[in-house]
Design a protein around this motif. Structure first.
Motif, PDB file in Angstrom:
ATOM      1  N   UNK A  51       0.725  -1.099   0.194  1.00  9.51           N
ATOM      2  CA  UNK A  51       0.131   0.126   0.140  1.00  9.51           C
ATOM      3  C   UNK A  51       0.691   1.133  -0.067  1.00  9.51           C
ATOM      4  N   UNK A  52       1.872   1.224   0.047  1.00  9.47           N
ATOM      5  CA  UNK A  52       2.908   2.412   0.042  1.00  9.47           C
ATOM      6  C   UNK A  52       2.894   2.945  -0.979  1.00  9.47           C
ATOM      7  N   UNK A  53       2.808   4.421  -1.248  1.00 10.99           N
ATOM      8  CA  UNK A  53       2.660   5.032  -2.596  1.00 10.99           C
ATOM      9  C   UNK A  53       3.952   4.803  -3.446  1.00 10.99           C
ATOM     10  N   UNK A  54       4.187   4.732  -4.528  1.00 12.14           N
ATOM     11  CA  UNK A  54       5.079   4.360  -5.493  1.00 12.14           C
ATOM     12  C   UNK A  54       6.263   5.350  -5.375  1.00 12.14           C
ATOM     13  N   UNK A 119      20.928  22.514   4.661  1.00 13.88           N
ATOM     14  CA  UNK A 119      20.691  22.497   3.351  1.00 13.88           C
ATOM     15  C   UNK A 119      19.426  21.898   3.056  1.00 13.88           C
ATOM     16  N   UNK A 120      18.749  22.541   2.118  1.00  7.06           N
ATOM     17  CA  UNK A 120      17.440  22.088   1.535  1.00  7.06           C
ATOM     18  C   UNK A 120      17.564  21.191   0.304  1.00  7.06           C
ATOM     19  N   UNK A 121      16.985  20.095   0.269  1.00  7.49           N
ATOM     20  CA  UNK A 121      16.831  19.003  -0.487  1.00  7.49           C
ATOM     21  C   UNK A 121      15.809  18.904  -1.142  1.00  7.49           C
ATOM     22  N   UNK A 122      15.820  18.876  -2.299  1.00  5.63           N
ATOM     23  CA  UNK A 122      14.321  18.267  -3.148  1.00  5.63           C
ATOM     24  C   UNK A 122      14.523  17.089  -3.662  1.00  5.63           C
ATOM     25  N   UNK A 123      13.550  16.319  -3.605  1.00 11.05           N
ATOM     26  CA  UNK A 123      13.473  14.680  -4.231  1.00 11.05           C
ATOM     27  C   UNK A 123      13.024  15.155  -5.604  1.00 11.05           C
ATOM     28  N   UNK A 124      13.894  14.851  -6.503  1.00  5.65           N
ATOM     29  CA  UNK A 124      13.245  14.932  -7.957  1.00  5.65           C
ATOM     30  C   UNK A 124      12.748  13.787  -8.444  1.00  5.65           C
ATOM     31  N   UNK A 125      13.305  12.540  -8.255  1.00  7.83           N
ATOM     32  CA  UNK A 125      12.427  11.301  -8.559  1.00  7.83           C
ATOM     33  C   UNK A 125      12.996  10.129  -7.873  1.00  7.83           C
ATOM     34  N   UNK A 126      12.177   9.091  -7.737  1.00 10.97           N
ATOM     35  CA  UNK A 126      12.347   7.896  -7.215  1.00 10.97           C
ATOM     36  C   UNK A 126      12.824   6.969  -8.275  1.00 10.97           C
ATOM     37  N   UNK A 127      14.177   6.644  -8.652  1.00 14.01           N
ATOM     38  CA  UNK A 127      14.373   5.824  -9.467  1.00 14.01           C
ATOM     39  C   UNK A 127      14.042   4.295  -9.297  1.00 14.01           C
ATOM     40  N   UNK A 128      14.197   3.977  -8.289  1.00 10.87           N
ATOM     41  CA  UNK A 128      13.772   2.467  -7.658  1.00 10.87           C
ATOM     42  C   UNK A 128      13.305   2.307  -6.508  1.00 10.87           C
ATOM     43  N   UNK A 129      12.110   1.750  -6.332  1.00  6.18           N
ATOM     44  CA  UNK A 129      11.524   1.619  -5.042  1.00  6.18           C
ATOM     45  C   UNK A 129      11.183   0.145  -4.857  1.00  6.18           C
ATOM     46  N   UNK A 130      11.774  -0.615  -3.885  1.00  8.92           N
ATOM     47  CA  UNK A 130      11.534  -2.140  -3.796  1.00  8.92           C
ATOM     48  C   UNK A 130      10.052  -2.510  -4.037  1.00  8.92           C
ATOM     49  N   UNK A 131       9.197  -1.799  -3.272  1.00 10.33           N
ATOM     50  CA  UNK A 131       7.831  -2.070  -3.094  1.00 10.33           C
ATOM     51  C   UNK A 131       7.077  -1.844  -4.353  1.00 10.33           C
ATOM     52  N   UNK A 132       7.356  -0.945  -5.120  1.00  7.49           N
ATOM     53  CA  UNK A 132       6.671  -0.728  -6.476  1.00  7.49           C
ATOM     54  C   UNK A 132       7.274  -1.841  -7.338  1.00  7.49           C
ATOM     55  N   UNK A 133       8.307  -2.174  -7.248  1.00  3.92           N
ATOM     56  CA  UNK A 133       8.773  -3.495  -8.076  1.00  3.92           C
ATOM     57  C   UNK A 133       8.338  -4.846  -7.628  1.00  3.92           C
TER      58      UNK A 133
END
Length: 138
Positions: A51-54, A119-133
């Motif tokens: 159920x975790x968002x991708x 430092x402020x960091x922006x998350x640009x993208x998730x290249x791999x998430x185990x649960x989504x795969x």
């Protein structure tokens, strides 16, 4: 300012809570990162792996980040301490940036304390998430 929801899988919470207990008996005892990780887990929305968002950073996720001040892009995989290898871009969840990014989503911005300040960091993208795969065992 209202804090964003952090999502953490049930499997990750179990393993991270065990890590916190073990770390309290090690050289990490009393570390700020242990306290910060514990606080993040306490405020996280715990969800089943399926159920975790991708677009959420979970353990073993590979992510592309942007430092908003320097405009430097970074790619890291969030791992448990025994798998950390900075040369390979594998960052421990007990490292300040690792603790800071856990549970955030693509598009989110988070702050990370460094010796020179915040430092402020922006998350640009998730290249791999185990649960989504479908890699629920990681």
């Amino acid at each position: 300012m209202q804090e964003k929801n952090l999502y953490v899988t049930e499997n990750d919470v179990k393993r991270l809570q065990t890590l916190l207990e073990v770390a309290k008996q090690s050289q990490y005892y009393g570390s700020d990162e242990l306290q910060k990780l514990g606080a993040e887990l306490n405020r996280a929305l715990v969800v089943a792996s399926k159920d975790v968002p991708r677009d959420v950073i979970t353990m073993n996720s590979k992510v592309r980040l942007l430092d908003l001040e320097t405009k430097e892009e970074m790619t890291y995989t969030l791992v448990f301490p025994d798998e950390a290898d900075f040369a390979e871009g594998k960052i421990s969840v007990l490292a300040p940036i690792g603790t800071a990014m856990l549970g955030y989503r693509a598009g989110d911005t988070f702050s990370w304390q460094v010796p020179a300040g915040i430092r402020r960091i922006k998350i640009l993208s998730i290249l791999y998430q185990p649960e989504a795969s479908g890699d629920y065992h990681l």
